[in-house]
Design a protein around this motif. Structure first.
Motif, PDB file in Angstrom:
ATOM      1  N   GLY A 191       3.126 -16.924  -8.945  1.00 45.36           N
ATOM      2  CA  GLY A 191       3.205 -18.095  -8.075  1.00 45.36           C
ATOM      3  C   GLY A 191       1.837 -18.441  -7.530  1.00 45.36           C
ATOM      4  N   HIS A 192       1.810 -19.451  -6.679  1.00 41.19           N
ATOM      5  CA  HIS A 192       0.538 -19.987  -6.166  1.00 41.19           C
ATOM      6  C   HIS A 192      -0.283 -18.981  -5.350  1.00 41.19           C
ATOM      7  N   TRP A 193       0.296 -17.851  -5.007  1.00 43.84           N
ATOM      8  CA  TRP A 193      -0.442 -16.811  -4.287  1.00 43.84           C
ATOM      9  C   TRP A 193      -1.483 -16.133  -5.193  1.00 43.84           C
ATOM     10  N   GLU A 194      -1.418 -16.393  -6.487  1.00 40.11           N
ATOM     11  CA  GLU A 194      -2.402 -15.865  -7.426  1.00 40.11           C
ATOM     12  C   GLU A 194      -3.489 -16.904  -7.676  1.00 40.11           C
ATOM     13  N   LEU A 195      -4.608 -16.486  -8.205  1.00 42.31           N
ATOM     14  CA  LEU A 195      -5.735 -17.395  -8.435  1.00 42.31           C
ATOM     15  C   LEU A 195      -5.741 -18.001  -9.833  1.00 42.31           C
ATOM     16  N   VAL A 196      -4.697 -17.741 -10.602  1.00 37.62           N
ATOM     17  CA  VAL A 196      -4.532 -18.327 -11.934  1.00 37.62           C
ATOM     18  C   VAL A 196      -3.065 -18.702 -12.127  1.00 37.62           C
ATOM     19  N   THR A 197      -2.821 -19.652 -13.024  1.00 29.38           N
ATOM     20  CA  THR A 197      -1.454 -20.070 -13.298  1.00 29.38           C
ATOM     21  C   THR A 197      -0.678 -18.960 -13.993  1.00 29.38           C
ATOM     22  N   GLY A 198       0.614 -18.938 -13.753  1.00 28.53           N
ATOM     23  CA  GLY A 198       1.495 -17.971 -14.391  1.00 28.53           C
ATOM     24  C   GLY A 198       2.930 -18.435 -14.251  1.00 28.53           C
ATOM     25  N   HIS A 199       3.730 -18.189 -15.258  1.00 24.29           N
ATOM     26  CA  HIS A 199       5.129 -18.621 -15.219  1.00 24.29           C
ATOM     27  C   HIS A 199       5.921 -17.745 -14.263  1.00 24.29           C
ATOM     28  N   ASN A 200       6.792 -18.355 -13.481  1.00 23.48           N
ATOM     29  CA  ASN A 200       7.558 -17.612 -12.490  1.00 23.48           C
ATOM     30  C   ASN A 200       8.622 -16.713 -13.109  1.00 23.48           C
ATOM     31  N   SER A 201       9.076 -17.041 -14.319  1.00 25.01           N
ATOM     32  CA  SER A 201      10.174 -16.280 -14.903  1.00 25.01           C
ATOM     33  C   SER A 201      10.016 -16.112 -16.416  1.00 25.01           C
ATOM     34  N   PRO A 202       8.927 -15.478 -16.850  1.00 28.46           N
ATOM     35  CA  PRO A 202       8.740 -15.303 -18.293  1.00 28.46           C
ATOM     36  C   PRO A 202       9.745 -14.291 -18.862  1.00 28.46           C
ATOM     37  N   LEU A 203      10.172 -14.531 -20.085  1.00 30.56           N
ATOM     38  CA  LEU A 203      11.075 -13.584 -20.722  1.00 30.56           C
ATOM     39  C   LEU A 203      10.313 -12.347 -21.181  1.00 30.56           C
ATOM     40  N   TYR A 204       9.140 -12.548 -21.773  1.00 34.30           N
ATOM     41  CA  TYR A 204       8.333 -11.443 -22.302  1.00 34.30           C
ATOM     42  C   TYR A 204       6.929 -11.489 -21.710  1.00 34.30           C
ATOM     43  N   ARG A 205       6.161 -10.456 -21.960  1.00 33.14           N
ATOM     44  CA  ARG A 205       4.768 -10.407 -21.500  1.00 33.14           C
ATOM     45  C   ARG A 205       3.939 -11.376 -22.327  1.00 33.14           C
ATOM     46  N   HIS A 224       0.489  -6.298 -14.782  1.00 38.93           N
ATOM     47  CA  HIS A 224       1.113  -7.575 -15.131  1.00 38.93           C
ATOM     48  C   HIS A 224       1.892  -7.487 -16.439  1.00 38.93           C
ATOM     49  N   ASP A 225       1.672  -6.426 -17.224  1.00 32.65           N
ATOM     50  CA  ASP A 225       2.460  -6.208 -18.443  1.00 32.65           C
ATOM     51  C   ASP A 225       3.950  -6.154 -18.136  1.00 32.65           C
ATOM     52  N   ALA A 226       4.306  -5.726 -16.940  1.00 29.70           N
ATOM     53  CA  ALA A 226       5.702  -5.562 -16.558  1.00 29.70           C
ATOM     54  C   ALA A 226       6.252  -6.753 -15.778  1.00 29.70           C
ATOM     55  N   PHE A 227       5.476  -7.813 -15.619  1.00 29.74           N
ATOM     56  CA  PHE A 227       5.915  -8.969 -14.847  1.00 29.74           C
ATOM     57  C   PHE A 227       6.661  -9.953 -15.746  1.00 29.74           C
ATOM     58  N   ASN A 228       7.821  -9.516 -16.250  1.00 34.22           N
ATOM     59  CA  ASN A 228       8.647 -10.364 -17.100  1.00 34.22           C
ATOM     60  C   ASN A 228      10.074  -9.819 -17.107  1.00 34.22           C
ATOM     61  N   ALA A 229      11.014 -10.662 -17.510  1.00 35.78           N
ATOM     62  CA  ALA A 229      12.434 -10.300 -17.467  1.00 35.78           C
ATOM     63  C   ALA A 229      12.758  -9.121 -18.376  1.00 35.78           C
ATOM     64  N   ALA A 230      12.228  -9.113 -19.590  1.00 32.33           N
ATOM     65  CA  ALA A 230      12.529  -8.022 -20.523  1.00 32.33           C
ATOM     66  C   ALA A 230      12.085  -6.680 -19.956  1.00 32.33           C
ATOM     67  N   ALA A 231      10.906  -6.632 -19.369  1.00 30.21           N
ATOM     68  CA  ALA A 231      10.410  -5.379 -18.787  1.00 30.21           C
ATOM     69  C   ALA A 231      11.256  -4.948 -17.593  1.00 30.21           C
ATOM     70  N   ALA A 232      11.679  -5.898 -16.774  1.00 38.07           N
ATOM     71  CA  ALA A 232      12.505  -5.556 -15.612  1.00 38.07           C
ATOM     72  C   ALA A 232      13.840  -4.957 -16.049  1.00 38.07           C
ATOM     73  N   MET A 238      18.502 -16.095 -13.200  1.00 32.54           N
ATOM     74  CA  MET A 238      17.927 -17.274 -13.846  1.00 32.54           C
ATOM     75  C   MET A 238      17.381 -18.209 -12.769  1.00 32.54           C
ATOM     76  N   ALA A 239      16.110 -18.477 -12.845  1.00 34.22           N
ATOM     77  CA  ALA A 239      15.472 -19.357 -11.861  1.00 34.22           C
ATOM     78  C   ALA A 239      15.743 -20.815 -12.219  1.00 34.22           C
ATOM     79  N   THR A 240      16.362 -21.531 -11.316  1.00 37.64           N
ATOM     80  CA  THR A 240      16.623 -22.961 -11.549  1.00 37.64           C
ATOM     81  C   THR A 240      15.715 -23.795 -10.651  1.00 37.64           C
TER      82      THR A 240
END
Length: 137
Positions: free
Chosen positions: A7-21, A29-37, A55-57
């Motif tokens: 999210g915007h608290w980071e200094l670069v863009t990133g998807h809020n709900s990625p399926l994979y890394r 950050h390798d673990a910041f995705n749904a599959a890893a969780a 699921m983020a809507t």
């Protein structure tokens, strides 16, 4: 919880709900995705049939800090608040739908999720294709 990984608290863009890394992910950050969780919980004894994938809507927004507009592009905070939610860094799904009508919609192949860019606003969100891919995981 399989959302709010970025999210915007980071200094670069990133998807809020990625399926994979992403191939760009480094360190934890390798673990910041749904599959890893989901894998984490299964490896620690949770029965797969008792796990539910959230699921983020909604979308998480960024204000682009340069001409770069892809994943991990420099950001200096959230995009402007949505017209209805009035929350910085967060747009409801109907606000995302309005935004993407006139935006460049792109796909993050590694993560199987979309994002959209218009001007200096960037939003990561889910659509029919990404939801379908997540359900079939």
């Amino acid at each position: 919880m399989t959302y709010d990984f970025h999210g915007h608290w980071e200094l670069v863009t990133g998807h809020n709900s990625p399926l994979y890394r992403s191939s760009l992910d480094k360190g934890n950050h390798d673990a910041f995705n749904a599959a890893a969780a989901l894998t984490y919980w299964k490896e620690h004894g949770a029965p797969a049939e008792k796990l539910l994938m959230g699921m983020a809507t909604y979308g998480r927004t960024f204000h682009l800090a340069s001409a770069a507009d892809g994943l991990k592009a420099p950001s200096d905070g959230p995009a402007l608040p949505g017209a209805y939610t009035q929350v910085s860094g967060f747009w409801s799904y109907y606000e995302v739908c309005s935004f993407i009508q006139n935006a460049a919609v792109k796909w993050i192949e590694d993560q199987k999720v979309p994002y959209a860019v218009k001007g200096n606003s960037w939003v990561g969100y889910d659509n029919k294709e990404s939801f379908t891919t997540k359900v079939r995981m």
